[in-house]
Design a protein around this motif. Structure first.
Motif, mmCIF file in Angstrom:
data_model
loop_
_atom_site.group_PDB
_atom_site.id
_atom_site.type_symbol
_atom_site.label_atom_id
_atom_site.label_comp_id
_atom_site.label_asym_id
_atom_site.label_seq_id
_atom_site.Cartn_x
_atom_site.Cartn_y
_atom_site.Cartn_z
ATOM 1 N N HIS A 3 0.802 -1.169 -0.074
ATOM 2 C CA HIS A 3 0.184 0.050 -0.166
ATOM 3 C C HIS A 3 0.955 1.218 -0.082
ATOM 4 C CE1 HIS A 3 -2.907 2.859 1.589
ATOM 5 N NE2 HIS A 3 -2.168 3.281 2.671
ATOM 6 N N GLU A 4 1.790 1.248 0.844
ATOM 7 C CA GLU A 4 2.936 2.415 0.857
ATOM 8 C C GLU A 4 3.591 2.461 -0.265
ATOM 9 O OE1 GLU A 4 3.509 4.852 3.061
ATOM 10 O OE2 GLU A 4 2.271 4.198 4.745
ATOM 11 N N ALA A 5 3.999 1.357 -0.984
ATOM 12 C CA ALA A 5 4.884 1.470 -2.110
ATOM 13 C C ALA A 5 4.185 2.033 -3.448
ATOM 14 C CB ALA A 5 5.480 -0.049 -2.337
ATOM 15 N N GLN A 6 2.849 1.847 -3.476
ATOM 16 C CA GLN A 6 2.089 2.320 -4.593
ATOM 17 C C GLN A 6 1.338 3.714 -4.249
ATOM 18 O OE1 GLN A 6 -1.025 -0.029 -6.312
ATOM 19 N NE2 GLN A 6 -2.128 -0.426 -4.124
ATOM 20 N N GLY A 7 1.875 4.455 -3.348
ATOM 21 C CA GLY A 7 1.445 5.771 -3.136
ATOM 22 C C GLY A 7 0.229 5.859 -2.148
ATOM 23 N N ARG A 8 -0.043 4.825 -1.150
ATOM 24 C CA ARG A 8 -1.076 4.730 -0.238
ATOM 25 C C ARG A 8 -2.576 4.891 -0.746
ATOM 26 N NH1 ARG A 8 1.420 9.203 3.916
ATOM 27 N NH2 ARG A 8 3.303 7.913 4.389
ATOM 28 N N ILE A 9 -2.610 4.117 -1.817
ATOM 29 C CA ILE A 9 -3.864 3.945 -2.692
ATOM 30 C C ILE A 9 -4.292 2.508 -2.722
ATOM 31 C CG2 ILE A 9 -3.648 6.084 -4.205
ATOM 32 C CD1 ILE A 9 -3.324 4.049 -6.374
ATOM 33 N N GLY A 10 -5.656 2.024 -2.822
ATOM 34 C CA GLY A 10 -5.910 0.704 -3.126
ATOM 35 C C GLY A 10 -6.278 -0.123 -2.161
ATOM 36 N N LEU A 11 -6.370 0.577 -0.695
ATOM 37 C CA LEU A 11 -6.835 -0.211 0.389
ATOM 38 C C LEU A 11 -8.515 -0.343 0.277
ATOM 39 C CD1 LEU A 11 -5.223 0.699 3.789
ATOM 40 C CD2 LEU A 11 -4.971 -1.602 2.289
ATOM 41 N N LEU A 12 -8.982 -1.527 0.423
ATOM 42 C CA LEU A 12 -10.261 -1.939 0.936
ATOM 43 C C LEU A 12 -10.497 -1.331 2.456
ATOM 44 C CD1 LEU A 12 -9.654 -3.613 -1.537
ATOM 45 C CD2 LEU A 12 -11.487 -5.241 -0.507
ATOM 46 N N ALA A 13 -11.942 -0.972 2.561
ATOM 47 C CA ALA A 13 -12.353 -0.522 3.988
ATOM 48 C C ALA A 13 -11.877 -1.285 4.857
ATOM 49 C CB ALA A 13 -13.904 -0.410 3.917
ATOM 50 N N SER A 14 -11.570 -0.856 6.326
ATOM 51 C CA SER A 14 -10.981 -1.703 7.127
ATOM 52 C C SER A 14 -11.967 -2.518 8.000
ATOM 53 C CB SER A 14 -10.569 -0.615 8.325
ATOM 54 O OG SER A 14 -11.449 0.236 8.985
ATOM 55 N N TYR A 15 -13.276 -2.373 7.400
ATOM 56 C CA TYR A 15 -14.284 -3.415 7.930
ATOM 57 C C TYR A 15 -13.941 -4.773 7.372
ATOM 58 C CZ TYR A 15 -17.103 -2.306 3.772
ATOM 59 O OH TYR A 15 -17.696 -2.035 2.717
ATOM 60 N N MET A 16 -13.245 -4.813 6.528
ATOM 61 C CA MET A 16 -12.982 -6.212 5.919
ATOM 62 C C MET A 16 -11.802 -7.069 6.668
ATOM 63 S SD MET A 16 -14.777 -6.386 3.191
ATOM 64 C CE MET A 16 -14.041 -7.631 2.110
ATOM 65 N N ARG A 17 -12.318 -8.080 7.518
ATOM 66 C CA ARG A 17 -11.318 -8.608 8.254
ATOM 67 C C ARG A 17 -11.450 -10.058 7.779
ATOM 68 N NH1 ARG A 17 -7.985 -6.285 9.489
ATOM 69 N NH2 ARG A 17 -7.512 -7.704 11.105
ATOM 70 N N PRO A 18 -10.082 -10.720 8.179
ATOM 71 C CA PRO A 18 -9.815 -12.306 7.590
ATOM 72 C C PRO A 18 -10.897 -12.937 9.007
ATOM 73 C CG PRO A 18 -8.039 -11.187 9.092
ATOM 74 C CD PRO A 18 -8.850 -9.846 8.612
ATOM 75 N N ILE A 19 -11.262 -14.215 8.297
ATOM 76 C CA ILE A 19 -11.939 -15.086 9.248
ATOM 77 C C ILE A 19 -11.110 -15.953 10.158
ATOM 78 C CG2 ILE A 19 -13.970 -15.426 7.719
ATOM 79 C CD1 ILE A 19 -12.532 -18.147 7.147
ATOM 80 N N TYR A 20 -9.694 -15.949 9.960
ATOM 81 C CA TYR A 20 -8.901 -16.610 10.882
ATOM 82 C C TYR A 20 -7.542 -15.797 10.712
ATOM 83 C CZ TYR A 20 -7.285 -19.460 6.957
ATOM 84 O OH TYR A 20 -6.941 -20.098 5.783
#
Lengths: 223, 223, 223, 223, 223, 223
Positions: free
Chosen positions: B28-45
């Motif tokens: 995310h940092e390397a590509q200029g701080r773009i492209g993240l999905l919203a933080s409510y997306m969480r791994p199930i484990y």
């Protein structure tokens, strides 16, 4: 308010245990996709999978007095289900109440509010599905009721209904239909095993479920 | 609606695997701080860390038909990305679909909705990043599309984009720029190791990054 | 804005460590059920249980510059407490800052915003309680302040107050009253052990706490 | 980041105005039920109904510098659409910026963040659809971009797309297809008028849409 | 808990009224962008704009007893500010309490919880800023406190602080600095009028604020 | 699923109209503070105040077919109450359905989902209380049921129960007890008028309700 129903009917123990073995997703499907509590109800630790007869509790916000009253009504194998009269995330339940409930044979708690002492509860093996983990203390000032019908996290629950809970969430099965739901759930489990093998071998659901024709009729286009 | 794009371009496998090794925060940092999905997306484990080419899915609320259609389009190393036409937390995906997807070489699922059978998914080692864990069943009535551009959890994703996902969340890297992003990400990783040692030895970021002068210019006062 | 208070008073180390041993729920009760942060503040991993003196940080949204300034102010045993001037879920803190903070003896971070590199933080044993896990990068452009009074997740915190945090959440104890709170907390712990044994043996809370008469007076009816 | 695209294509003015007259719900249906922004986007006052060409803005959290840059790019009839790089509810826009935008012929603002001076904005007749009303001030420190593709409240928007907004929410129509969407929307409006009269006279949708047979086939039972 | 502070200092009436005339957004800016309550605090009707001295109330969830206690402490021109010990959306306040408060000269209520009888309150001209509109009744069982420091909707408020509230939200001004804040706010108002005229005439903020050079230095590119 | 109950019992018209006249807050208190729907249910416009017999609808997410089925079951004076099988904010209901419902004598809609065409609905005088305003279109593919018991916004509703709705929210009164609740509600209204006058004259609730002694007993201290 202020009523404790003392004698409630429960489903047969083997039916209850059978539903636990099938798990929430299967039971929910088996009874026609009804009975799920809202998805914000999460287990305080992973890996618990239970079923039991509902001892229902309607409690005021941030007042846990009725939990003490409810524990006296517990029979071995029961699950407490607590709804509130208005929203609260206070910590109604902790390790002392869990010790008392566990001593009576209680299998777990479903609470549309908060819970605390979660490290101790995990050590004790007392599972809770809750809206929040919150240390906020509660009072003992206002009556609620025990074993009356409640709405917990969007689902209607009556005392003696079967509660099934695992990492997928919480489902309520009406007592009267529990045996029939179990039969359907078992059939699904048996049926799924065969499907799983076929899918694992690379067969597509499109073919296994014969979906291609209906998809084409609906207008699906491959480009 | 009702379109399946069959041939999509993918980034080079070593670029994809390289991005997985760098992790979401670095990419995310390397590509200029773009492209993240919203933080409510969480791994199930916890502990899964993957990258793969996006097979995108646009699905109606509580209708998982298009997942079956999408699985046929999967090539080994792909990651499915499901967006909905209106918000839903229903459980679109469980162990049977995961068995099928895994048999095709799918590395995981990113879904802006719900998922179920999470115990089984963890046992299978099939990671999912989702908005909810929810047993609610879905139907197969309405068409969506596969491999068209979608907006998933606030991020725009096209088929063949590289998805990177770990415990920090999910990031999308445009296919065309993936190799360049990887180079920048590797440079960050190398650079960070040196910084980590200096910070671990007690050197302050204030000094290492020469921040004191600029802070003073901005008016920082020590009292 | 733009102020760093350098000399702050702290509670006695044995008081701080004693509060950590009592845990959040007990400390919160011991001080009269005040001081809890909002229940959305969750630990990034389970099992951490700490207490420390608050080094407070007021930071702009998505700007982590003040964390670098704050780290210089840390004394061994401190806990950083970050509030924002307007809501943000950006990832202010990751493994590099944690390395620096840990080198200064910092015991953890309480942040009403996001954190990233959570796998690394868990490996390092650096606990964080946060509103979100989010890889979103931050900038270093705008001043905030260090060691001024802040409101963090709904609780008022002053520099040097004692922060207690575990899996139940986060509680703040005013520095001046910390020793007294510890005494009360210890008394509760001692008292609870006896109660736990009685409850485990099957004695009811209704009897142990002599609730039956008061419940009847309030009008509780058994049917 | 840091890019301003100066020359953008716009749809024909009569198409834009035609879409405004049809309203959001009709336009959304006419283009196949896509393009809606999330329902949390609400107008700051009731009764505004607009359409215009999108001037897109990607802005950092709590930094409104790019709004000044964007206003220079406005042509009469445009609507500004602001997305943020990470979530913020700060008040990016108030009466001074609205005065400037209105002087350039801007018809309104769609902002996935906060707005302030709402009493003045209503008096001026400058409509805003926003995530929040919030007086929180913003800074001018970090670049964003103008007229690049953005994701605003879950919808993908490109500069020059047609924005339609009224009390039902906000919808984006791709520039290239806007004339075709308008034709379909007009057809719907014409069609609806006839239906409305029949329904007002007491005819049932069940009969008018000939639903009874299909409902029976699906198994609907009257008891 | 259980404390009522009877004598509190208030700011000068003309300072308070001056702040009301400036409005929330201006006052918030004038005091350095601090003191705003969270943006979820909304007025129950549009168009009210008030300022007054805070009479603070800390109340248990769903228990409005302390409002009766607080009303006795009201002096003409005061505003009540109610915070809760744990979250609640119950309806603490309705037309009877408003009648009583208005009879004492109270100008309004700021409540981080629910309010009811909103039609009557609007008719009476008694404005409320709240987290919710909710008819849920409350009890009178547990003590709270009056005129102690509270955290209301994320802002720290002490008795006698000046509360400014309008359609943009709610802002708290520390009593000691209120006169100084008023001077700065008035200067902003005067200054804004000139700016407004220039912007209305078509002058760009880019020129008026001389932003072009700094934007270019930061790297803004026009393409 | 797939059941339409055709003959339902309703409360007496004068009881229903009497409850409407009392309003939600009073009715809720009169029946012991139960029956409120969640506070996120808001009217689409201000000033409507209705009561009617519930025609209940259980509908799939984003599928409004059952509304057509339900409208046939409406008798003059009824109110439709729609719950979903899993959460949705789609726009199930707009001006065409409202035209049809109004032609059958329907007084309004309570919907735990979205509604659209709100400008038209306000012009028609057809009130709706909803979770969202959203233009998102719905489909007609899956059966639900009409006039079965549902849980709507956290409250259990049976067909024929009396729904009372105004700007304070929505309350359900069990059909069987409606006349008794009305008596109690009327008594409250009569009683409140006298209290209002005393409070308006400056008498304190502390004195009127004789609270001082009990507050002192609980330990309230004036300092």
């Amino acid at each position: 308010m202020g009523v404790v129903v003392q004698n409630i009917d429960r489903a047969a123990p083997d039916v209850i245990d059978g539903l636990a073995a099938c798990g929430v997703a299967t039971v929910h499907e088996a009874q026609g996709r009804i009975g799920l509590l809202a998805s914000y109800m999460r287990p305080i630790y992973r890996g618990a999978s239970i079923a039991g007869s509902a001892v229902t509790i309607l409690a005021p916000p941030a007042d846990n007095w009725m939990l003490h009253v409810a524990i006296e009504q517990i029979k071995p194998g029961d699950v407490m289900v607590l709804a509130t009269t208005s929203p609260s995330d206070a910590g109604y339940f902790g390790d002392l109440l869990a010790t008392s409930a566990q001593a009576r044979g209680c299998r777990g708690l479903i609470i549309d509010a908060g819970v605390r002492d979660v490290v101790d509860l995990e050590k004790m093996g007392f599972p809770v599905w809750s809206k929040a983990i919150c240390a906020q203390g509660t009072i003992k000032e206002t009556l609620g009721s025990v074993n009356i019908p409640v709405v917990c996290a969007g689902a209607s629950v009556e005392a003696g209904d079967v509660i099934v809970a695992d990492d997928d969430g919480v489902c309520v099965v009406k007592r009267a239909g529990a045996a029939e739901v179990l039969e359907k759930a078992k059939a699904r489990v048996a049926n799924e095993e065969a499907k799983r093998k076929r899918l694992a071998s690379g067969e597509l659901g499109l073919d296994m479920y014969q979906m291609r024709e209906r998809l084409a009729e609906k207008g699906l286009r491959y480009v």
